[in-house]
Write a protein that holds these residues in place. Structure first.
Motif, PDB file in Angstrom:
ATOM      1  N   THR A  39       0.818  -1.212   0.000  1.00 55.74           N
ATOM      2  CA  THR A  39       0.000   0.000   0.000  1.00 55.74           C
ATOM      3  C   THR A  39       0.851   1.261   0.000  1.00 55.74           C
ATOM      4  O   THR A  39       1.680   1.453   0.884  1.00 55.74           O
ATOM      5  N   PRO A  40       0.659   2.138  -0.997  1.00 55.78           N
ATOM      6  CA  PRO A  40       1.341   3.425  -0.975  1.00 55.78           C
ATOM      7  C   PRO A  40       0.627   4.391  -0.026  1.00 55.78           C
ATOM      8  O   PRO A  40      -0.594   4.381   0.076  1.00 55.78           O
ATOM      9  N   VAL A  41       1.405   5.198   0.672  1.00 57.11           N
ATOM     10  CA  VAL A  41       0.880   6.316   1.449  1.00 57.11           C
ATOM     11  C   VAL A  41       1.415   7.568   0.758  1.00 57.11           C
ATOM     12  O   VAL A  41       2.622   7.776   0.680  1.00 57.11           O
ATOM     13  N   ILE A  42       0.518   8.389   0.202  1.00 57.99           N
ATOM     14  CA  ILE A  42       0.939   9.509  -0.632  1.00 57.99           C
ATOM     15  C   ILE A  42       0.894  10.825   0.154  1.00 57.99           C
ATOM     16  O   ILE A  42      -0.103  11.135   0.803  1.00 57.99           O
ATOM     17  N   VAL A  43       1.994  11.557   0.104  1.00 58.27           N
ATOM     18  CA  VAL A  43       2.043  12.925   0.623  1.00 58.27           C
ATOM     19  C   VAL A  43       2.346  13.817  -0.576  1.00 58.27           C
ATOM     20  O   VAL A  43       3.305  13.580  -1.300  1.00 58.27           O
ATOM     21  N   HIS A  44       1.520  14.838  -0.794  1.00 61.92           N
ATOM     22  CA  HIS A  44       1.666  15.623  -2.020  1.00 61.92           C
ATOM     23  C   HIS A  44       1.934  17.095  -1.720  1.00 61.92           C
ATOM     24  O   HIS A  44       1.630  17.595  -0.634  1.00 61.92           O
ATOM     25  N   GLY A  45       2.510  17.771  -2.708  1.00 64.89           N
ATOM     26  CA  GLY A  45       2.685  19.208  -2.652  1.00 64.89           C
ATOM     27  C   GLY A  45       1.697  19.893  -3.575  1.00 64.89           C
ATOM     28  O   GLY A  45       0.671  19.315  -3.938  1.00 64.89           O
ATOM     29  N   GLY A 103      -8.609  11.173   0.754  1.00 63.43           N
ATOM     30  CA  GLY A 103      -7.774  12.349   0.902  1.00 63.43           C
ATOM     31  C   GLY A 103      -8.032  13.044   2.222  1.00 63.43           C
ATOM     32  O   GLY A 103      -9.176  13.270   2.610  1.00 63.43           O
ATOM     33  N   ILE A 104      -6.966  13.367   2.932  1.00 66.40           N
ATOM     34  CA  ILE A 104      -7.083  14.070   4.207  1.00 66.40           C
ATOM     35  C   ILE A 104      -5.978  15.122   4.318  1.00 66.40           C
ATOM     36  O   ILE A 104      -4.970  15.065   3.609  1.00 66.40           O
ATOM     37  N   SER A 105      -6.181  16.052   5.205  1.00 58.83           N
ATOM     38  CA  SER A 105      -5.173  17.062   5.506  1.00 58.83           C
ATOM     39  C   SER A 105      -4.443  16.662   6.791  1.00 58.83           C
ATOM     40  O   SER A 105      -4.985  15.916   7.622  1.00 58.83           O
ATOM     41  N   GLY A 106      -3.249  17.188   6.960  1.00 61.31           N
ATOM     42  CA  GLY A 106      -2.517  16.950   8.205  1.00 61.31           C
ATOM     43  C   GLY A 106      -3.209  17.536   9.417  1.00 61.31           C
ATOM     44  O   GLY A 106      -2.908  17.160  10.557  1.00 61.31           O
ATOM     45  N   VAL A 107      -4.168  18.446   9.191  1.00 65.36           N
ATOM     46  CA  VAL A 107      -4.939  19.028  10.303  1.00 65.36           C
ATOM     47  C   VAL A 107      -5.967  18.033  10.827  1.00 65.36           C
ATOM     48  O   VAL A 107      -6.277  18.014  12.019  1.00 65.36           O
ATOM     49  N   ASP A 108      -6.492  17.179   9.952  1.00 65.16           N
ATOM     50  CA  ASP A 108      -7.578  16.260  10.324  1.00 65.16           C
ATOM     51  C   ASP A 108      -7.121  15.268  11.392  1.00 65.16           C
ATOM     52  O   ASP A 108      -6.138  14.536  11.207  1.00 65.16           O
ATOM     53  N   VAL A 148      -4.105   9.820   0.964  1.00 64.68           N
ATOM     54  CA  VAL A 148      -3.534  10.933   0.202  1.00 64.68           C
ATOM     55  C   VAL A 148      -3.512  12.137   1.149  1.00 64.68           C
ATOM     56  O   VAL A 148      -4.574  12.654   1.514  1.00 64.68           O
ATOM     57  N   ILE A 149      -2.328  12.565   1.540  1.00 64.84           N
ATOM     58  CA  ILE A 149      -2.181  13.519   2.642  1.00 64.84           C
ATOM     59  C   ILE A 149      -1.703  14.884   2.146  1.00 64.84           C
ATOM     60  O   ILE A 149      -0.666  14.982   1.471  1.00 64.84           O
ATOM     61  N   ALA A 150      -2.451  15.936   2.511  1.00 64.23           N
ATOM     62  CA  ALA A 150      -2.053  17.316   2.214  1.00 64.23           C
ATOM     63  C   ALA A 150      -1.207  17.845   3.376  1.00 64.23           C
ATOM     64  O   ALA A 150      -1.612  17.731   4.538  1.00 64.23           O
TER      65      ALA A 150
END
Length: 267
Positions: A39-45, A103-108, A148-150
């Motif tokens: 499983t990939p865990v994606i962090v994007h810019g 998709g989630i944000s680091g704030v969540d 997918v993490i913002a």
């Protein structure tokens, strides 16, 4: 995430503009990897999209040492673009290949907790990661989805911080304890000039990276990439690989151990 579970997970960092330009075959490869049990865990810019929106809104922006100077006004746009449009665009592209993503944000849920960087007087509301609530990521993975993490974080008071995506990805990888992190870019790896030609370094050490930063061979936006890789390697991660996402089946090839891109190792 320990033992074999960690071995079946990897963190992938990709710029939002890079992901938008990737062919459908990249996402088919992502689906194949997930179906095969990894499983990939994606962090994007999303730097270019943030800049475009700031320009449209007439908000000035500048960079200091590769990091965007961030005011509250800039941060509103950063969060809107990263947690909103870019994050959901990536989720849609993944699901277009019949894979499943959330998709989630680091704030969540307090996923990415942060504090001001040491030079916050220069760069404003840019954050260093203090903690990653890895259980949230594990729960998403256990449900059969690609996270997918913002990279927007917050502190205990609720103050938001713009976090460099490479820094966030390195922290996520370290807190998950995964053995590898893949940085997907639009360049084939770390390059060095040899006899007048730029050549990809198949493997590079932390000491060599420091030397290349000092000589200026590594510069601009590549600096936080390699610095995040170094910080990541000092945690649980054994290697970080920088690759060109447009190459066919690049993720599968990396996971198989093919000699592609640049592998950054401890020493």
């Amino acid at each position: 995430m320990t033992g074999t579970a960690a071995d079946r997970t990897f963190v992938m960092k990709c710029g939002g503009s890079t992901l938008a330009a990737l062919p459908a075959s990249f996402f088919e490869d992502l689906k194949h990897i997930q179906e095969s049990g990894t499983t990939p865990v994606i962090v994007h810019g999303g730097g270019p999209a943030i800049s475009d929106n700031l320009t449209r809104l007439g908000i000035e922006t500048e960079f200091v040492g590769g990091l965007r100077k961030t005011t509250e006004q800039v941060l509103d746009v950063v969060e809107m673009v990263l947690s909103g449009s870019i994050n959901k665009q990536i989720v849609r592209r993944i699901q277009g290949s019949q894979a499943r993503a959330i998709g989630i944000s680091g704030v969540d849920g307090g996923l990415i907790q942060a504090r001001p960087v040491s030079n916050s007087a220069e760069v404003g509301l840019v954050g260093d990661v203090t903690y990653v609530e890895a259980s949230i990521i594990r729960a998403i993975v256990d449900l059969g989805y690609i996270p997918v993490i913002a990279p927007v974080g917050a502190d205990a008071t609720g103050q938001r911080y713009n976090i460099n995506a490479d820094t966030a990805a390195g922290a996520v990888a370290s807190h998950l304890g995964v053995p590898r992190m893949i940085v997907v870019t639009d360049v084939p790896g770390i390059m060095r000039t040899v006899d007048g030609d730029k050549k990809v370094l198949p493997q590079v050490t932390i000491q060599e990276i420091d030397e290349m930063i000092s000589t200026g061979e590594i510069y601009g936006g590549m600096i936080p990439k390699v610095k995040a890789a170094i910080a990541c390697i000092q945690g649980e991660v054994q290697e970080v690989i920088i690759v060109d996402g447009s190459e066919p089946q690049i993720l599968s090839r990396v996971l198989k151990g093919d000699p592609v891109g640049t592998r950054i190792i401890r020493k």
